[in-house]
Write a protein that holds these residues in place. Structure first.
Motif, mmCIF file in Angstrom:
data_model
loop_
_atom_site.group_PDB
_atom_site.id
_atom_site.type_symbol
_atom_site.label_atom_id
_atom_site.label_comp_id
_atom_site.label_asym_id
_atom_site.label_seq_id
_atom_site.Cartn_x
_atom_site.Cartn_y
_atom_site.Cartn_z
ATOM 1 N N ASP A 13 0.808 -1.227 0.000
ATOM 2 C CA ASP A 13 0.000 0.000 0.000
ATOM 3 C C ASP A 13 0.839 1.274 0.000
ATOM 4 O O ASP A 13 0.502 2.251 0.693
ATOM 5 N N THR A 15 2.435 4.322 -2.638
ATOM 6 C CA THR A 15 2.045 4.866 -3.929
ATOM 7 C C THR A 15 2.948 4.288 -5.011
ATOM 8 O O THR A 15 4.060 3.822 -4.735
ATOM 9 N N LEU A 49 -9.357 3.440 -7.131
ATOM 10 C CA LEU A 49 -9.755 3.173 -5.747
ATOM 11 C C LEU A 49 -11.116 3.765 -5.414
ATOM 12 O O LEU A 49 -11.912 3.157 -4.682
ATOM 13 N N GLU A 50 -11.405 4.950 -5.944
ATOM 14 C CA GLU A 50 -12.714 5.556 -5.669
ATOM 15 C C GLU A 50 -13.836 4.659 -6.193
ATOM 16 O O GLU A 50 -14.844 4.439 -5.507
ATOM 17 N N SER A 239 -2.139 5.690 6.183
ATOM 18 C CA SER A 239 -2.831 5.087 5.044
ATOM 19 C C SER A 239 -4.345 5.219 5.212
ATOM 20 O O SER A 239 -4.863 5.184 6.329
ATOM 21 N N HIS A 240 -5.025 5.367 4.092
ATOM 22 C CA HIS A 240 -6.479 5.547 4.173
ATOM 23 C C HIS A 240 -7.194 4.835 3.035
ATOM 24 O O HIS A 240 -6.662 4.672 1.939
ATOM 25 N N ASP A 242 -10.046 5.593 0.952
ATOM 26 C CA ASP A 242 -10.971 6.611 0.452
ATOM 27 C C ASP A 242 -11.469 7.522 1.580
ATOM 28 O O ASP A 242 -12.659 7.822 1.677
ATOM 29 N N LEU A 244 -9.500 10.617 2.658
ATOM 30 C CA LEU A 244 -8.374 11.543 2.641
ATOM 31 C C LEU A 244 -8.469 12.609 3.726
ATOM 32 O O LEU A 244 -7.459 12.957 4.351
ATOM 33 N N THR A 270 -0.613 7.531 2.145
ATOM 34 C CA THR A 270 -0.710 6.551 1.064
ATOM 35 C C THR A 270 -2.113 5.936 1.054
ATOM 36 O O THR A 270 -2.786 5.897 2.088
ATOM 37 N N PRO A 271 -2.558 5.464 -0.101
ATOM 38 C CA PRO A 271 -3.887 4.829 -0.172
ATOM 39 C C PRO A 271 -3.846 3.367 0.242
ATOM 40 O O PRO A 271 -2.846 2.676 0.030
#
Length: 295
Positions: A13, A15, A49-50, A239-240, A242, A244, A270-271
């Motif tokens: 996870d 970027t 991801l969205e 990290s998240h 969706d 932010l 980071t996502p």
């Protein structure tokens, strides 16, 4: 002395830009949602991801798969053909069978490449925690560490990678069999938000229960600070899934605490990718640090 490359899987996870800067090889894991299979590339080339998390919000249930032995060999052979050795940092064996698949692939590859070295580290980490361990491995390699020295370093370090996280809805952990249905129902009814971590066996464990999202975010950050190793050189990863705005809140929280402590650690956001997000769900927030021990 032969050079070596650090290989890992997309559950780090990080970027895509970070992975390229680190010079690592990342094997994308696969997942299925709405009957279609995707590879979890860090750049989201197959599904954004969205879109992925919106599908989950709308009721879709993704299924994840561990790495396949043949798939691992297919990606490793071009590296070995270049006369490079391999240091593989794997997703926690406590959460996936991928580590065992890597081990089996390594045994088969050594038959074809008897002069090569393939060392495997069971990270016992997940998401940005695995990513942080990979980041540390690259710094160690860049300092001149041999393959064997780096593996020993990581084996000693991995249980100091602290995972602190909270989820927006326990329903997703329930679907994945991580918690009982009754616990998920009670938490939703009472607006309880859990704070969790990854233990020494690489399993998810609940630490605390907080009423409301903001209290859970604060507790997640505070836990990340407990036992912080201020002598270590590391980045802090937030990290998240969706979420932010909440990730930015935690980044600011950590930076303010670090300033008070006169501690220098860059905080990066980071996502959380689909493979991890499939189990934790949209809205998950995690903070990863280096500490004296996990708790």
């Amino acid at each position: 002395m032969k050079d070596y490359i650090i290989v890992t899987d997309s559950t780090i996870d990080l970027t895509d830009e970070m992975a390229k800067e680190l010079g690592i090889l990342v094997l994308p894991m696969t997942f299925t949602i709405d009957g279609k299979e995707y590879k979890n590339y860090l750049d989201g080339r197959e599904i954004g991801l969205e879109e992925f998390y919106q599908k989950m919000v709308n009721g879709s249930t993704p299924k994840t798969a561990q790495l396949n032995v043949n798939y691992i060999m297919e990606h490793a052979k071009p590296v070995l053909d270049k006369n490079l050795d391999v240091l593989y940092i794997s997703f926690s064996s406590g959460l996936s069978g991928s580590f065992n698949a890597v081990r089996l692939a390594s045994e088969q590859l050594m038959l074809d490449y008897p002069d090569a070295k393939i060392e495997i580290v069971d990270s016992l980490c997940a998401s940005g925690g695995e990513g942080l361990l990979v980041w540390m491995a690259v710094q160690k390699k860049n300092s001149g560490a041999t393959l064997e020295e780096n593996k020993e370093y990581l084996e000693n370090l991995k249980l100091h990678v602290k995972h602190s996280f909270t989820v927006a809805d326990l329903e997703y952990l329930k679907r994945g069999g991580r918690i009982k249905a009754t616990a998920a129902f009670a938490a939703k009814l009472l607006n309880i938000k859990p704070v969790l971590h990854v233990d020494n066996e690489g399993h998810l464990v609940a630490l605390a229960k907080k009423h409301g999202r903001r209290a859970a975010l604060n507790a997640t950050c505070e836990n990340a600070l407990v036992g912080l190793d201020t002598k270590a050189n590391f980045i802090t990863i937030v990290s998240h899934a969706d979420a932010l705005e909440d990730a930015l809140y935690c980044k600011d929280y950590m930076e303010k605490k670090y300033a008070e402590m006169h501690f220098d650690s860059k905080v990066v956001i980071t996502p959380i990718g689909p493979v991890i997000g499939a189990h934790s769900g949209p809205g998950t927030i995690a903070v990863f640090t280096i500490s004296d021990k996990r708790e």
